[in-house]
Design a protein around this motif. Sequence first.
Motif, short mmCIF file in Angstrom:
data_model
loop_
_atom_site.label_atom_id
_atom_site.label_comp_id
_atom_site.label_asym_id
_atom_site.label_seq_id
_atom_site.Cartn_x
_atom_site.Cartn_y
_atom_site.Cartn_z
N LEU A 191 -0.66 -4.13 -5.73
CA LEU A 191 -0.27 -2.75 -5.49
C LEU A 191 -1.48 -1.86 -5.34
O LEU A 191 -2.42 -1.92 -6.14
CB LEU A 191 0.59 -2.25 -6.67
N VAL A 192 -1.45 -1.02 -4.29
CA VAL A 192 -2.53 -0.07 -4.04
C VAL A 192 -1.92 1.29 -3.75
O VAL A 192 -0.91 1.39 -3.06
CB VAL A 192 -3.39 -0.51 -2.84
N ASP A 193 -2.54 2.34 -4.28
CA ASP A 193 -2.08 3.69 -4.01
C ASP A 193 -3.28 4.63 -4.15
O ASP A 193 -4.18 4.37 -4.96
CB ASP A 193 -0.96 4.10 -4.98
N HIS A 194 -3.30 5.72 -3.36
CA HIS A 194 -4.39 6.69 -3.51
C HIS A 194 -4.36 7.33 -4.89
O HIS A 194 -5.38 7.80 -5.39
CB HIS A 194 -4.31 7.77 -2.42
N ASP A 195 -3.16 7.31 -5.52
CA ASP A 195 -3.01 7.77 -6.89
C ASP A 195 -2.94 6.53 -7.78
O ASP A 195 -1.90 5.86 -7.87
CB ASP A 195 -1.73 8.60 -7.02
N ALA A 196 -4.07 6.18 -8.41
CA ALA A 196 -4.13 4.95 -9.21
C ALA A 196 -3.10 4.94 -10.33
O ALA A 196 -2.57 3.88 -10.69
CB ALA A 196 -5.54 4.78 -9.77
N ALA A 197 -2.79 6.12 -10.88
CA ALA A 197 -1.80 6.19 -11.97
C ALA A 197 -0.42 5.77 -11.48
O ALA A 197 0.34 5.13 -12.20
CB ALA A 197 -1.76 7.60 -12.54
N GLN A 198 -0.11 6.14 -10.22
CA GLN A 198 1.19 5.75 -9.67
C GLN A 198 1.27 4.24 -9.46
O GLN A 198 2.31 3.63 -9.72
CB GLN A 198 1.43 6.49 -8.35
N ALA A 199 0.18 3.63 -9.03
CA ALA A 199 0.15 2.17 -8.89
C ALA A 199 0.30 1.49 -10.24
O ALA A 199 1.00 0.48 -10.37
CB ALA A 199 -1.14 1.74 -8.21
N ARG A 200 -0.32 2.05 -11.28
CA ARG A 200 -0.18 1.48 -12.63
C ARG A 200 1.25 1.61 -13.12
O ARG A 200 1.77 0.69 -13.77
CB ARG A 200 -1.14 2.18 -13.60
N ILE B 299 10.03 3.60 -1.69
CA ILE B 299 10.24 2.45 -0.82
C ILE B 299 9.26 1.33 -1.14
O ILE B 299 9.65 0.16 -1.27
CB ILE B 299 10.11 2.87 0.66
N GLY B 300 7.98 1.67 -1.25
CA GLY B 300 6.99 0.64 -1.53
C GLY B 300 7.24 -0.07 -2.85
O GLY B 300 7.19 -1.30 -2.92
N THR B 301 7.54 0.68 -3.89
CA THR B 301 7.78 0.07 -5.20
C THR B 301 9.07 -0.74 -5.19
O THR B 301 9.13 -1.82 -5.80
CB THR B 301 7.83 1.14 -6.30
N SER B 302 10.10 -0.26 -4.51
CA SER B 302 11.36 -1.01 -4.44
C SER B 302 11.16 -2.35 -3.74
O SER B 302 11.66 -3.38 -4.18
CB SER B 302 12.43 -0.19 -3.72
N ALA B 303 10.41 -2.33 -2.62
CA ALA B 303 10.11 -3.58 -1.92
C ALA B 303 9.30 -4.51 -2.81
O ALA B 303 9.55 -5.73 -2.87
CB ALA B 303 9.37 -3.30 -0.62
N ILE C 45 0.86 -1.18 0.00
CA ILE C 45 0.00 0.00 0.00
C ILE C 45 0.89 1.23 0.00
O ILE C 45 1.56 1.54 0.98
CB ILE C 45 -0.92 0.00 1.23
N GLY C 46 0.93 1.92 -1.12
CA GLY C 46 1.83 3.06 -1.30
C GLY C 46 2.95 2.70 -2.24
O GLY C 46 3.82 1.89 -1.90
N THR C 47 2.91 3.26 -3.44
CA THR C 47 3.88 2.87 -4.48
C THR C 47 4.86 3.99 -4.77
O THR C 47 5.13 4.33 -5.93
CB THR C 47 3.14 2.44 -5.76
#
Length: 361
Positions: A29-38, A12-16, A7-9
């Motif tokens: 993957l979940v993020d309040h900004d859906a574009a960032q999760a994509r 740190i979140g994306t690296s993990a 939760i949070g991309t």
Amino acid sequence: MRTALVIGTGLIGTSAALALAGRGVTVHLVDHDAAQARTAAALGAGTDAPPEGRVDLAVVAVPPAHVAATLAEVIKADAARGYLDVASVKGGPRRELEATGTDLSAYIGSHPMSGKERSGPLAASADLFEGRPWVLTPTRDTDTEVLNLALELVALCRAVPVVMDADAHDRAVALVSHTPQLVSSMVAARLREADETAVRLCGQGIRDVTRIAASDPRMWVDILSANPGPVADVLAGVASDLEETVRSLRSLQAADAAERSAGAAGIEDVLRRGNAGRARVPGKHGAAPASYETVAVLISDQPGELARIFADAGRVGVNIEDVRIEHATGQQAGVVQLMVEPSAAPVLSASLRERGWALRQ
């Protein structure tokens, strides 16, 4: 661990997620900004599709101010067997979570001691945590299964687990991470209105001191807002040293010889204490600090030059322990500083000269 929810991309979140996905874990993957999760999903960090059921581990990688609320929400939803956050502050978020009445047996706080000046998923990398400390802050309520899941995460990210009390962690990072960020920013701020002629004189020293001043201010406001007391305590000590150093420098301008001598002693004291503190910083791979000799080589700014130097060092069996590059002002050239074991320095110097490299004394 077979499944994870990140939760949070951001960085740190994306690296993990990249590290986990690269080792066979199915990552959602979940993020309040859906574009960032994509974006993170497109990089290979997992899928932005929601999990069909309960995952093994939920990793909360949101700013400290939102950690407690996010954890309370996913724990209430029974989204995972275990829950972990990666915020850089531990005590405050844990107390906020306790205040919600949430059962904390399935939760463990953590903080990977790694990062970059850049943020966001595009700055992420699967090897960001490799060889770096990853702090875990279990409590008496933490289930053994959850601790084991956290240790598995750390192992999959190839980091080094360090178990600490949450408040002790916050005092430690105030000293070794949060205060250096502020001091670096304050030094860099002196350059903002500096004369262009002065700025053009910048060398490696000012680059080293101000490197982390390029970090995202909004991110650091979030971090410092969650750990203000310990950071203020460390800065108070720095401020005391600054005041004494200013007084010593003023004394060096005095007409009285005794006052000048006292000023010099004050400057020497702070420099020597700095030497002693710097000597305590761990060396390679977290080992005790080592003393290296520096072989300085003049180099042109052309493709392949660094590779040639490293190859020439390898031919004589010399390991480069560390390297720095000092760029020349106004020229397509610079100096490469090769740090090697003292016994290897004469061998490397002689070999590089034989192969046509120019060394700086």
